[in-house]
Design a protein around this motif. Structure first.
Motif, PDB file in Angstrom:
ATOM      1  N   LEU A 147      11.245 -33.835  15.899  1.00  0.00           N
ATOM      2  CA  LEU A 147      12.471 -34.276  15.200  1.00  0.00           C
ATOM      3  C   LEU A 147      13.838 -34.023  16.144  1.00  0.00           C
ATOM      4  O   LEU A 147      13.995 -32.711  16.401  1.00  0.00           O
ATOM      5  CB  LEU A 147      12.783 -33.691  13.832  1.00  0.00           C
ATOM      6  CG  LEU A 147      11.473 -33.694  12.903  1.00  0.00           C
ATOM      7  CD1 LEU A 147      11.657 -33.143  11.414  1.00  0.00           C
ATOM      8  CD2 LEU A 147      11.318 -35.273  12.576  1.00  0.00           C
ATOM      9  N   LEU A 148      14.707 -34.914  16.340  1.00  0.00           N
ATOM     10  CA  LEU A 148      15.880 -34.398  16.856  1.00  0.00           C
ATOM     11  C   LEU A 148      17.201 -34.446  16.089  1.00  0.00           C
ATOM     12  O   LEU A 148      17.457 -35.410  15.625  1.00  0.00           O
ATOM     13  CB  LEU A 148      16.170 -35.775  17.884  1.00  0.00           C
ATOM     14  CG  LEU A 148      17.246 -35.677  19.048  1.00  0.00           C
ATOM     15  CD1 LEU A 148      17.352 -34.542  19.652  1.00  0.00           C
ATOM     16  CD2 LEU A 148      17.904 -36.879  19.571  1.00  0.00           C
ATOM     17  N   TYR A 149      17.728 -33.353  16.020  1.00  0.00           N
ATOM     18  CA  TYR A 149      18.845 -33.346  15.170  1.00  0.00           C
ATOM     19  C   TYR A 149      20.238 -33.194  16.133  1.00  0.00           C
ATOM     20  O   TYR A 149      20.237 -32.779  17.218  1.00  0.00           O
ATOM     21  CB  TYR A 149      18.620 -32.024  14.377  1.00  0.00           C
ATOM     22  CG  TYR A 149      17.720 -32.160  13.493  1.00  0.00           C
ATOM     23  CD1 TYR A 149      17.876 -32.561  12.080  1.00  0.00           C
ATOM     24  CD2 TYR A 149      16.385 -31.612  13.681  1.00  0.00           C
ATOM     25  CE1 TYR A 149      17.278 -32.577  11.097  1.00  0.00           C
ATOM     26  CE2 TYR A 149      15.555 -31.801  12.643  1.00  0.00           C
ATOM     27  CZ  TYR A 149      15.789 -32.170  11.375  1.00  0.00           C
ATOM     28  OH  TYR A 149      14.588 -32.176  10.619  1.00  0.00           O
ATOM     29  N   LEU A 150      21.262 -33.564  15.469  1.00  0.00           N
ATOM     30  CA  LEU A 150      22.728 -33.284  15.988  1.00  0.00           C
ATOM     31  C   LEU A 150      23.096 -31.902  15.833  1.00  0.00           C
ATOM     32  O   LEU A 150      23.066 -31.415  14.520  1.00  0.00           O
ATOM     33  CB  LEU A 150      23.765 -34.300  15.587  1.00  0.00           C
ATOM     34  CG  LEU A 150      24.917 -34.319  16.125  1.00  0.00           C
ATOM     35  CD1 LEU A 150      25.122 -34.614  17.805  1.00  0.00           C
ATOM     36  CD2 LEU A 150      25.940 -35.361  15.486  1.00  0.00           C
ATOM     37  N   GLY A 151      23.668 -31.487  16.900  1.00  0.00           N
ATOM     38  CA  GLY A 151      24.006 -29.858  16.603  1.00  0.00           C
ATOM     39  C   GLY A 151      23.802 -28.789  17.593  1.00  0.00           C
ATOM     40  O   GLY A 151      22.841 -29.102  18.497  1.00  0.00           O
ATOM     41  N   LEU A 152      24.587 -27.660  17.676  1.00  0.00           N
ATOM     42  CA  LEU A 152      24.068 -26.590  18.563  1.00  0.00           C
ATOM     43  C   LEU A 152      22.665 -25.840  18.395  1.00  0.00           C
ATOM     44  O   LEU A 152      21.933 -25.864  19.335  1.00  0.00           O
ATOM     45  CB  LEU A 152      25.105 -25.713  18.583  1.00  0.00           C
ATOM     46  CG  LEU A 152      26.563 -25.891  18.932  1.00  0.00           C
ATOM     47  CD1 LEU A 152      27.447 -24.589  18.884  1.00  0.00           C
ATOM     48  CD2 LEU A 152      26.541 -26.385  20.400  1.00  0.00           C
ATOM     49  N   SER A 153      22.360 -25.900  17.298  1.00  0.00           N
ATOM     50  CA  SER A 153      21.195 -25.123  16.666  1.00  0.00           C
ATOM     51  C   SER A 153      20.811 -25.243  15.321  1.00  0.00           C
ATOM     52  O   SER A 153      21.932 -25.624  14.599  1.00  0.00           O
ATOM     53  CB  SER A 153      21.285 -23.646  17.038  1.00  0.00           C
ATOM     54  OG  SER A 153      22.287 -22.943  16.350  1.00  0.00           O
ATOM     55  N   PRO A 154      19.571 -25.010  14.814  1.00  0.00           N
ATOM     56  CA  PRO A 154      19.451 -25.105  13.383  1.00  0.00           C
ATOM     57  C   PRO A 154      20.556 -24.237  12.412  1.00  0.00           C
ATOM     58  O   PRO A 154      20.679 -23.382  12.660  1.00  0.00           O
ATOM     59  CB  PRO A 154      17.943 -24.733  13.229  1.00  0.00           C
ATOM     60  CG  PRO A 154      17.347 -24.875  14.691  1.00  0.00           C
ATOM     61  CD  PRO A 154      18.562 -24.759  15.473  1.00  0.00           C
ATOM     62  N   SER A 155      20.768 -25.119  11.593  1.00  0.00           N
ATOM     63  CA  SER A 155      21.888 -24.506  10.587  1.00  0.00           C
ATOM     64  C   SER A 155      20.973 -23.550   9.614  1.00  0.00           C
ATOM     65  O   SER A 155      20.044 -23.738   9.402  1.00  0.00           O
ATOM     66  CB  SER A 155      22.877 -25.401   9.929  1.00  0.00           C
ATOM     67  OG  SER A 155      22.115 -26.231   9.134  1.00  0.00           O
ATOM     68  N   MET A 156      21.910 -22.664   8.986  1.00  0.00           N
ATOM     69  CA  MET A 156      21.443 -22.007   7.679  1.00  0.00           C
ATOM     70  C   MET A 156      20.985 -22.994   6.547  1.00  0.00           C
ATOM     71  O   MET A 156      20.063 -22.798   5.659  1.00  0.00           O
ATOM     72  CB  MET A 156      22.238 -20.937   7.332  1.00  0.00           C
ATOM     73  CG  MET A 156      22.652 -20.055   8.257  1.00  0.00           C
ATOM     74  SD  MET A 156      21.289 -19.063   8.705  1.00  0.00           S
ATOM     75  CE  MET A 156      20.802 -18.073   7.253  1.00  0.00           C
ATOM     76  N   ASN A 157      21.709 -24.310   6.567  1.00  0.00           N
ATOM     77  CA  ASN A 157      21.549 -25.045   5.358  1.00  0.00           C
ATOM     78  C   ASN A 157      20.858 -26.314   6.058  1.00  0.00           C
ATOM     79  O   ASN A 157      21.801 -27.022   6.816  1.00  0.00           O
ATOM     80  CB  ASN A 157      22.929 -25.518   4.538  1.00  0.00           C
ATOM     81  CG  ASN A 157      22.717 -26.202   3.558  1.00  0.00           C
ATOM     82  OD1 ASN A 157      21.675 -26.832   3.042  1.00  0.00           O
ATOM     83  ND2 ASN A 157      23.773 -26.880   2.812  1.00  0.00           N
ATOM     84  N   VAL A 158      19.716 -26.349   5.859  1.00  0.00           N
ATOM     85  CA  VAL A 158      19.123 -27.424   6.525  1.00  0.00           C
ATOM     86  C   VAL A 158      19.696 -28.733   6.316  1.00  0.00           C
ATOM     87  O   VAL A 158      19.527 -29.981   6.891  1.00  0.00           O
ATOM     88  CB  VAL A 158      17.488 -27.497   6.478  1.00  0.00           C
ATOM     89  CG1 VAL A 158      16.898 -26.206   7.014  1.00  0.00           C
ATOM     90  CG2 VAL A 158      17.072 -27.382   4.967  1.00  0.00           C
TER      91      VAL A 158
END
Length: 422
Positions: A147-158
């Motif tokens: 899964l490719l997500y936009l952002g620096l890293s996984p956030s606390m709120n998925v």
């Protein structure tokens, strides 16, 4: 009425339009609508439901706004909602009606110009020239899904993580392949969410990237095999197929402990001249299909046979800019050579803090250009794509012009495949 109230009402109208479309649809269209409304962070806001409306259906009071007021409203929404998930409001404006969509299409700039991912077509557009688009990849081993997500890293709120693309490894008797989709729960090649695929050879030394749409140069390569499957795609005015847009090769090694991997990417759909000063990479500019234009179909002969389709750049001029001539040399990318660190006793690259775990999958790609192009040395050293590990099953992916998110993600997927000879 406040701007937030207007946007809230637009979302309600969009949901209402989608509901009417799903009640009236059947067959494959109904199935596509069902996938579009799956989990909020695992799907793009539905823009295709609007296509099912009758041409003269009443579209609500917002369709009659004066053009000057409509332009001002959309410009305010576009400028204020710069990041996801708030940027869904911009997509909601495009889903209200035909007039709103046309104005939104004019207001929203390409990814190269504004650096913001808005519509699914942004995933096929070159990234910005200066600052890279920072993403991360999550690997799910149980389902062989990436899964490719936009952002620096996984956030606390998925729920705030914006899913851009998803890929699933399909295992066959002699080889594997990766199917790339807009959503994480539908990898059918006949689906409206199908984007492309990645196909390796038996040794895992050569990978071919196939796009579901023809490249902007509109020249079908000899090994392109357009399919008879029809679907409303990221650029749905063009017929669906499998078009060879890039090839990734890894250097064959007999002894696997002889240093880091060496890879080279040949981007068939991107000319090498695009990285020159003033150069321009081919950029699809459509958002969604117009309501009054049907999806084209591919010609067919007998049952079970496929026919190669030839395209001309003139037929695509309305939707694609910067056509590529068939005789131009393609852009070639090579991995940046790491240096040996004596104290750490390992090969190292400067990822500028974006990679924290040593892995054979880590790499950086730079342009490999002919000296006759007179590309400055600083431009040749600029990292176009970097990929690396930051935790268990978590990787970062940063890309920039002239690569698109789809191309960058497909290149990174080659790192996950088994390579017996590398």
């Amino acid at each position: 009425m406040s701007l937030k109230s207007i946007v809230r009402e637009l979302k309600e109208m969009r949901d209402g339009i989608g509901s009417m479309s799903r009640r009236g649809g059947s067959g494959s269209d109904g199935r596509a609508a069902g996938h579009a409304r799956s989990g909020s962070r695992h799907s793009w806001p539905s823009l295709w439901a609007e296509q099912q409306q009758p041409r003269h259906q009443h579209q609500g009071r917002w369709a009659d706004l004066p053009p000057e007021l409509l332009l001002d409203v959309i410009q305010r929404v576009e400028s204020s909602e710069a990041t996801w998930p708030a940027r869904r409001q911009v997509v909601a404006c495009a889903a209200v009606c035909r007039s709103w969509r046309e104005v939104t299409k004019d207001v929203v700039k390409t990814l190269e110009e504004c650096g913001r991912i808005t519509f699914p077509i942004s995933l096929k557009q070159p990234g910005p020239r200066e600052l890279p688009v920072q993403c991360f990849v999550r690997r799910e081993r149980a389902t062989s899904t990436y899964l490719l997500y936009l952002g620096l890293s996984p956030s606390m709120n998925v729920e705030n993580d914006k899913l851009l693309l998803a890929a699933r490894k399909v295992r066959r008797a002699t080889r594997t392949s990766f199917v790339i989709s807009l959503v994480s729960d539908d990898f059918s090649r006949s689906s409206s969410t199908y984007v492309g695929k990645l196909k390796p050879n038996f040794l895992g030394t050569k990978f071919t990237i196939f796009d579901s749409q023809p490249p902007p140069d509109a020249v079908a390569l000899p090994n392109n095999r357009p399919s008879k499957r029809q679907s409303k795609q990221v650029s749905p005015r063009l017929p669906l197929g499998n078009y060879n847009v890039a090839t990734v090769t890894y250097e064959l090694t007999v002894l696997r402990n002889r240093g880091p991997r060496r890879m080279q990417c040949t981007m068939h759909s991107i000319p090498a001249e695009c990285i020159q000063e003033g150069g321009k990479a081919p950029t699809p500019t459509g958002t969604v299909q117009s309501l009054d234009e049907p999806v084209p179909t591919l010609p067919s002969t007998t049952k079970g046979k496929e026919v190669a389709v030839q395209f001309s750049s003139t037929s695509l001029s309305a939707d694609l800019s910067g056509p590529v001539s068939g005789n131009e040399a393609p852009l070639v990318l090579k991995n940046k050579a790491p240096r040996w660190h004596e104290q750490l006793q390992c090969w190292c690259l400067n990822f500028r803090g974006r990679v924290t775990v040593a892995s054979v999958k880590n790499f950086q790609l730079v342009a490999s250009v002919d000296p006759s192009l007179n590309v400055p040395a600083a431009e040749q050293e600029k990292v176009i794509l970097q990929f690396g590990k930051i935790g268990k099953d978590i990787f970062t992916m940063d890309y920039r012009y002239p690569l698109s998110a789809f191309q960058a993600f497909a290149i990174c997927l080659t790192s996950f495949d088994t390579k017996p000879a590398c």
